[in-house]
Design a protein around this motif. Sequence first.
Motif, PDB file in Angstrom:
ATOM      1  N   GLN A 204     -77.041 -16.790 -89.169  1.00 56.52           N
ATOM      2  CA  GLN A 204     -76.383 -15.471 -89.134  1.00 56.52           C
ATOM      3  C   GLN A 204     -75.783 -14.931 -88.156  1.00 56.52           C
ATOM      4  N   PRO A 205     -74.411 -14.361 -88.354  1.00 53.83           N
ATOM      5  CA  PRO A 205     -73.613 -14.022 -87.151  1.00 53.83           C
ATOM      6  C   PRO A 205     -74.289 -12.677 -86.362  1.00 53.83           C
ATOM      7  N   LEU A 206     -74.112 -12.750 -85.068  1.00 51.01           N
ATOM      8  CA  LEU A 206     -74.394 -11.561 -84.045  1.00 51.01           C
ATOM      9  C   LEU A 206     -73.321 -10.418 -84.382  1.00 51.01           C
ATOM     10  N   GLU A 207     -73.531  -9.351 -84.749  1.00 49.01           N
ATOM     11  CA  GLU A 207     -72.543  -8.193 -84.749  1.00 49.01           C
ATOM     12  C   GLU A 207     -72.674  -7.739 -83.336  1.00 49.01           C
ATOM     13  N   VAL A 208     -71.254  -7.826 -82.791  1.00 49.13           N
ATOM     14  CA  VAL A 208     -71.008  -7.197 -81.417  1.00 49.13           C
ATOM     15  C   VAL A 208     -69.838  -6.134 -81.714  1.00 49.13           C
ATOM     16  N   LYS A 209     -69.858  -4.859 -81.414  1.00 51.97           N
ATOM     17  CA  LYS A 209     -69.036  -3.726 -81.487  1.00 51.97           C
ATOM     18  C   LYS A 209     -68.388  -3.594 -80.262  1.00 51.97           C
ATOM     19  N   ILE A 210     -67.131  -3.343 -80.137  1.00 43.63           N
ATOM     20  CA  ILE A 210     -66.184  -3.038 -79.151  1.00 43.63           C
ATOM     21  C   ILE A 210     -65.521  -1.831 -79.134  1.00 43.63           C
ATOM     22  N   LYS A 211     -65.295  -1.085 -78.109  1.00 40.96           N
ATOM     23  CA  LYS A 211     -64.592   0.037 -77.834  1.00 40.96           C
ATOM     24  C   LYS A 211     -64.144   0.222 -76.708  1.00 40.96           C
ATOM     25  N   LEU A 212     -62.695   0.691 -76.682  1.00 42.12           N
ATOM     26  CA  LEU A 212     -62.149   0.923 -75.411  1.00 42.12           C
ATOM     27  C   LEU A 212     -61.797   2.322 -75.131  1.00 42.12           C
ATOM     28  N   PHE A 213     -62.197   2.628 -73.814  1.00 39.70           N
ATOM     29  CA  PHE A 213     -61.941   4.007 -73.173  1.00 39.70           C
ATOM     30  C   PHE A 213     -60.815   3.945 -72.391  1.00 39.70           C
ATOM     31  N   LEU A 214     -59.806   4.510 -72.714  1.00 37.18           N
ATOM     32  CA  LEU A 214     -58.234   4.448 -71.806  1.00 37.18           C
ATOM     33  C   LEU A 214     -58.758   5.447 -70.793  1.00 37.18           C
ATOM     34  N   GLN A 215     -58.261   5.281 -69.541  1.00 37.97           N
ATOM     35  CA  GLN A 215     -58.455   6.270 -68.397  1.00 37.97           C
ATOM     36  C   GLN A 215     -56.939   6.667 -67.940  1.00 37.97           C
ATOM     37  N   GLN A 216     -56.098   5.652 -67.615  1.00 38.87           N
ATOM     38  CA  GLN A 216     -54.721   5.958 -67.129  1.00 38.87           C
ATOM     39  C   GLN A 216     -53.940   4.796 -67.229  1.00 38.87           C
ATOM     40  N   ILE A 217     -52.752   4.917 -67.379  1.00 35.47           N
ATOM     41  CA  ILE A 217     -51.705   3.961 -67.448  1.00 35.47           C
ATOM     42  C   ILE A 217     -50.967   4.027 -66.020  1.00 35.47           C
ATOM     43  N   LEU A 218     -51.326   2.781 -65.317  1.00 37.72           N
ATOM     44  CA  LEU A 218     -51.090   2.768 -64.096  1.00 37.72           C
ATOM     45  C   LEU A 218     -49.778   2.251 -63.794  1.00 37.72           C
ATOM     46  N   ASP A 219     -49.096   1.238 -64.688  1.00 37.22           N
ATOM     47  CA  ASP A 219     -47.612   0.801 -64.166  1.00 37.22           C
ATOM     48  C   ASP A 219     -47.404  -0.001 -65.706  1.00 37.22           C
ATOM     49  N   VAL A 220     -45.907   0.236 -65.999  1.00 38.35           N
ATOM     50  CA  VAL A 220     -45.176  -0.643 -66.859  1.00 38.35           C
ATOM     51  C   VAL A 220     -44.083  -1.213 -66.279  1.00 38.35           C
ATOM     52  N   ASP A 221     -44.211  -2.576 -65.875  1.00 35.59           N
ATOM     53  CA  ASP A 221     -43.199  -3.093 -65.448  1.00 35.59           C
ATOM     54  C   ASP A 221     -42.382  -3.888 -66.348  1.00 35.59           C
ATOM     55  N   GLU A 222     -41.241  -3.228 -66.551  1.00 36.99           N
ATOM     56  CA  GLU A 222     -40.248  -3.849 -67.662  1.00 36.99           C
ATOM     57  C   GLU A 222     -39.579  -5.164 -67.081  1.00 36.99           C
ATOM     58  N   LYS A 223     -39.529  -5.610 -65.974  1.00 37.17           N
ATOM     59  CA  LYS A 223     -38.971  -6.864 -65.270  1.00 37.17           C
ATOM     60  C   LYS A 223     -39.993  -8.165 -65.597  1.00 37.17           C
ATOM     61  N   ASN A 224     -41.190  -7.775 -65.452  1.00 39.84           N
ATOM     62  CA  ASN A 224     -41.976  -9.054 -65.558  1.00 39.84           C
ATOM     63  C   ASN A 224     -43.007  -8.931 -66.969  1.00 39.84           C
ATOM     64  N   GLN A 225     -42.540  -7.877 -67.788  1.00 47.04           N
ATOM     65  CA  GLN A 225     -43.143  -7.740 -68.641  1.00 47.04           C
ATOM     66  C   GLN A 225     -44.696  -7.631 -69.181  1.00 47.04           C
ATOM     67  N   ILE A 226     -45.252  -6.701 -68.014  1.00 42.85           N
ATOM     68  CA  ILE A 226     -46.719  -6.776 -67.937  1.00 42.85           C
ATOM     69  C   ILE A 226     -47.000  -5.138 -67.620  1.00 42.85           C
ATOM     70  N   VAL A 227     -48.049  -4.725 -68.159  1.00 45.82           N
ATOM     71  CA  VAL A 227     -48.570  -3.294 -68.314  1.00 45.82           C
ATOM     72  C   VAL A 227     -49.833  -3.453 -67.848  1.00 45.82           C
ATOM     73  N   SER A 228     -50.082  -2.453 -66.906  1.00 48.19           N
ATOM     74  CA  SER A 228     -51.424  -2.105 -65.983  1.00 48.19           C
ATOM     75  C   SER A 228     -52.092  -0.947 -66.694  1.00 48.19           C
ATOM     76  N   VAL A 229     -53.359  -0.941 -66.865  1.00 49.82           N
ATOM     77  CA  VAL A 229     -54.030   0.487 -67.403  1.00 49.82           C
ATOM     78  C   VAL A 229     -55.546   0.423 -66.684  1.00 49.82           C
ATOM     79  N   ASN A 230     -55.961   1.468 -66.551  1.00 53.23           N
ATOM     80  CA  ASN A 230     -57.502   1.424 -65.975  1.00 53.23           C
ATOM     81  C   ASN A 230     -58.259   1.964 -67.371  1.00 53.23           C
ATOM     82  N   ALA A 231     -59.267   1.090 -67.673  1.00 54.62           N
ATOM     83  CA  ALA A 231     -59.942   1.338 -68.976  1.00 54.62           C
ATOM     84  C   ALA A 231     -61.338   0.995 -68.757  1.00 54.62           C
ATOM     85  N   TRP A 232     -62.176   1.375 -69.604  1.00 53.46           N
ATOM     86  CA  TRP A 232     -63.581   1.220 -69.692  1.00 53.46           C
ATOM     87  C   TRP A 232     -63.824   0.354 -71.198  1.00 53.46           C
TER      88      TRP A 232
END
Length: 461
Positions: free
Chosen positions: A49-77
């Motif tokens: 039987q598979p083990l059910e794992v539930k996931i949830k993301l709590f967004l705290q803050q958008i730190l940076d959106v780097d268009e040049k390097n195509q990278i986004v940084s966020v603070n989250a739980w």
Amino acid sequence: MIFNLINSILSLVIIHSNLCDGSVAETKLFTDLLKGYNPLERPVQNSSQPLEVKIKLFLQQILDVDEKNQIVSVNAWLSYTWFDHKLQWEPKKYGGIQDIRFPGSSDHIWKPDVLLYNSAAEDFDSTFKSNLLTYHTGTVVWIPPGVLKFVCQLDVTWFPFDDQVCEMKFGSWTFHGYAIDLQIDDDTNGTQSMDLSTYLVNGEWQVISTNAKRVVSYYKCCPEPYPTVNYYLHIRRRTLYYGFNLIIPSLLISLMAILGFMFPPDAGEKITLEVTILLAIVFFLSMVSEMTPPTSEAVPLIGVFFSCCMLVVSASVVFTIVVLNLHFRSADSHEMNPLVRRVLLEFLPWLLFMSRPGYKFVKANVIDSTDKMPKKPKNPLDCNLPSNHAGYEAQILLLHSVHTELRRVVAFYNKEEHDERIQTDWRFAAMVVDRACLLLFTVFIVISILAIMMSAPHIIA
């Protein structure tokens, strides 16, 4: 006094005995739970039987959106919840303990190896290994906070009126869907999205939506399913800063370039004004190039806007030189050919509803109301004068010489009047070109601005 002292000693003994009992109960609980516990074993009663794992993301803050390097940084739980049947106990047997905590940095109990697939962090998993909270019912809750850096395809075509949709893909790194059934932990109202209850508003980006979706993928190498939970962060750039600091100033500068066609050429500052405006547009364009990432995939919308402004101002400099060249032409250096006269002195003035003193434009034709042909003066020498008298002959010779000089004077003034009329025609032609450029550039700028603004996904955010 003795009675109070005895009571204090008894109270301290009772409290100390309770603390000892609580510590002993917790120690016994840990010992009993971990006795025979294997952290490498999935906590399921039936291995099929598979083990059910539930996931949830709590967004705290958008730190940076780097268009040049195509990278986004966020603070989250990240919140993981699963059921471990080996971690159940009766609280009354262990001093009423309802829950305990296991350190996340050690391998005392089993933990899911769920990772962010599109992570761009240096150590890939940048979450803090917090404690795992275990309840007496067997429910385990693990909430590791961290700064998530992930790869996102950022499209700057509509910069600064752009929307970005970034995906965070979570899934087990080694277990397939028959071993770990990864599910989305729904909200109380049943919606599947990030939790924004503790979100800190970002000054540059506005969060539009944070939907979540469970995706099951199959690969050619393996017949088992591989479930992932994808969180889609839809953000929109706030345009207030760019509007007040870039768009409005450049728009006013472009309007000044249009008003430069109303500046009289005799003032001597017409070309200086246009060149100064061109330098200002180039300065703003350099600021835009520093703000936008150096990419060849798309041209930002604000770059197109400034290119149109620079095109208008550059063309205005060219036409200003043409206007000055026409304005300072004279009859000694240039002669207006019939085609130029027809276009600049007849057709365009009639089309632009211009007026000229002494002239009337009717159906692309000009009528000169001041051009009245003077009657040819009668030659006084044509009169039948007696020629056999010496005094008369002297008078005739004197009158002939005076007539010759007067003809020279009249011819000189006729030439001056002709040259002045030609110069006036050139000046009026320069006025016509100025008026035509004023209307054409105004229409071009208005249409360009409307086309750019209407093509943007949004104007104000």
